[in-house]
Design a protein around this motif. Structure first.
Motif, PDB file in Angstrom:
ATOM      1  N   PHE A   2     -30.484  -6.672   8.652  1.00 51.03           N
ATOM      2  CA  PHE A   2     -29.780  -5.683   9.472  1.00 51.03           C
ATOM      3  C   PHE A   2     -28.400  -6.210   9.834  1.00 51.03           C
ATOM      4  N   ARG A   3     -27.388  -5.419   9.558  1.00 55.30           N
ATOM      5  CA  ARG A   3     -26.037  -5.811   9.940  1.00 55.30           C
ATOM      6  C   ARG A   3     -25.206  -4.571  10.229  1.00 55.30           C
ATOM      7  N   GLY A   4     -24.157  -4.788  10.993  1.00 52.86           N
ATOM      8  CA  GLY A   4     -23.246  -3.700  11.288  1.00 52.86           C
ATOM      9  C   GLY A   4     -23.354  -3.201  12.718  1.00 52.86           C
ATOM     10  N   VAL A   5     -22.286  -2.542  13.143  1.00 49.21           N
ATOM     11  CA  VAL A   5     -22.210  -1.896  14.453  1.00 49.21           C
ATOM     12  C   VAL A   5     -22.433  -0.410  14.226  1.00 49.21           C
ATOM     13  N   ASN A   6     -23.473   0.131  14.846  1.00 52.37           N
ATOM     14  CA  ASN A   6     -23.864   1.518  14.628  1.00 52.37           C
ATOM     15  C   ASN A   6     -23.860   2.292  15.938  1.00 52.37           C
ATOM     16  N   PRO A   7     -22.871   3.168  16.142  1.00 55.75           N
ATOM     17  CA  PRO A   7     -22.908   4.021  17.332  1.00 55.75           C
ATOM     18  C   PRO A   7     -23.998   5.077  17.158  1.00 55.75           C
ATOM     19  N   LEU A 108     -25.063   4.679  22.723  1.00 57.08           N
ATOM     20  CA  LEU A 108     -25.577   3.336  22.465  1.00 57.08           C
ATOM     21  C   LEU A 108     -24.868   2.700  21.275  1.00 57.08           C
ATOM     22  N   ILE A 109     -25.029   1.398  21.191  1.00 58.16           N
ATOM     23  CA  ILE A 109     -24.645   0.650  19.998  1.00 58.16           C
ATOM     24  C   ILE A 109     -25.893  -0.055  19.498  1.00 58.16           C
ATOM     25  N   LEU A 110     -26.227   0.163  18.240  1.00 55.17           N
ATOM     26  CA  LEU A 110     -27.298  -0.556  17.566  1.00 55.17           C
ATOM     27  C   LEU A 110     -26.603  -1.611  16.725  1.00 55.17           C
ATOM     28  N   LEU A 111     -26.738  -2.866  17.142  1.00 51.93           N
ATOM     29  CA  LEU A 111     -25.985  -3.962  16.543  1.00 51.93           C
ATOM     30  C   LEU A 111     -26.900  -4.783  15.642  1.00 51.93           C
ATOM     31  N   GLY A 112     -26.659  -4.740  14.326  1.00 46.64           N
ATOM     32  CA  GLY A 112     -27.455  -5.517  13.399  1.00 46.64           C
ATOM     33  C   GLY A 112     -27.196  -7.004  13.571  1.00 46.64           C
ATOM     34  N   GLN A 113     -28.275  -7.787  13.641  1.00 47.19           N
ATOM     35  CA  GLN A 113     -28.180  -9.230  13.825  1.00 47.19           C
ATOM     36  C   GLN A 113     -29.072  -9.968  12.829  1.00 47.19           C
ATOM     37  N   GLY A 114     -29.072  -9.493  11.598  1.00 50.29           N
ATOM     38  CA  GLY A 114     -29.890 -10.157  10.579  1.00 50.29           C
ATOM     39  C   GLY A 114     -31.316  -9.668  10.616  1.00 50.29           C
TER      40      GLY A 114
END
Length: 150
Positions: A2-7, A108-114
């Protein structure tokens, strides 16, 4: 993974729609079974696929319960851990106690962190991100990061 900044948006019932690009991965990896808990260092949530969480929980449970710091982590992380299931529409229902902890409202922000996601209120993420960008001290970076070329 999981990666990326997802509004994303939180609906009135406390559900968030997982972006379509992650849904197949989540379904394949954990059959839609996720675990959310609090982050003890920031007012956000941590969202793990169930198999990833089980490894972490086992490590947390193995910590010595007579150690004050270890007991704190056990109580906070395992105590707030909540099983979630991706519904047929690709949504997760966040319990109100977790939403309140992280100050989550509509945006919200769903922030991917691997191997996991972080879930932030959009305004809190923007403030935190800006603080990170303003920090210029690299003295606290692990030695491995100093050799990384971007």
């Amino acid at each position: 993974m999981f990666r990326g900044v997802n509004p994303i948006n939180l609906d009135a019932k406390g559900r968030l729609a997982v972006p379509a690009r992650y849904r197949d991965m989540i379904t394949e990896h954990c059959n839609g079974q996720m675990v959310a808990t609090i982050d003890t260092e920031a007012r956000c949530l941590l969202l793990y696929p169930l198999p990833e969480w089980e490894v972490i929980q086992a490590k947390i449970e193995a910590l010595p319960s007579f150690n004050k710091a270890a007991r704190r982590i056990q109580r906070l992380l395992i105590g707030h851990a909540t099983d979630l299931e991706l519904d047929a529409n690709g949504r997760l229902l966040l319990p109100s106690s977790l939403r309140e902890y992280a100050g989550l409202d509509k945006k919200l922000i769903l922030l991917g962190q691997g191997r996991k996601f972080e879930i932030w209120s959009e305004s809190h993420w923007n403030e935190t991100r800006d603080e990170y960008l303003d920090e210029t001290d690299s003295a606290e970076l692990p030695a491995e990061m100093l050799d990384l070329s971007l």
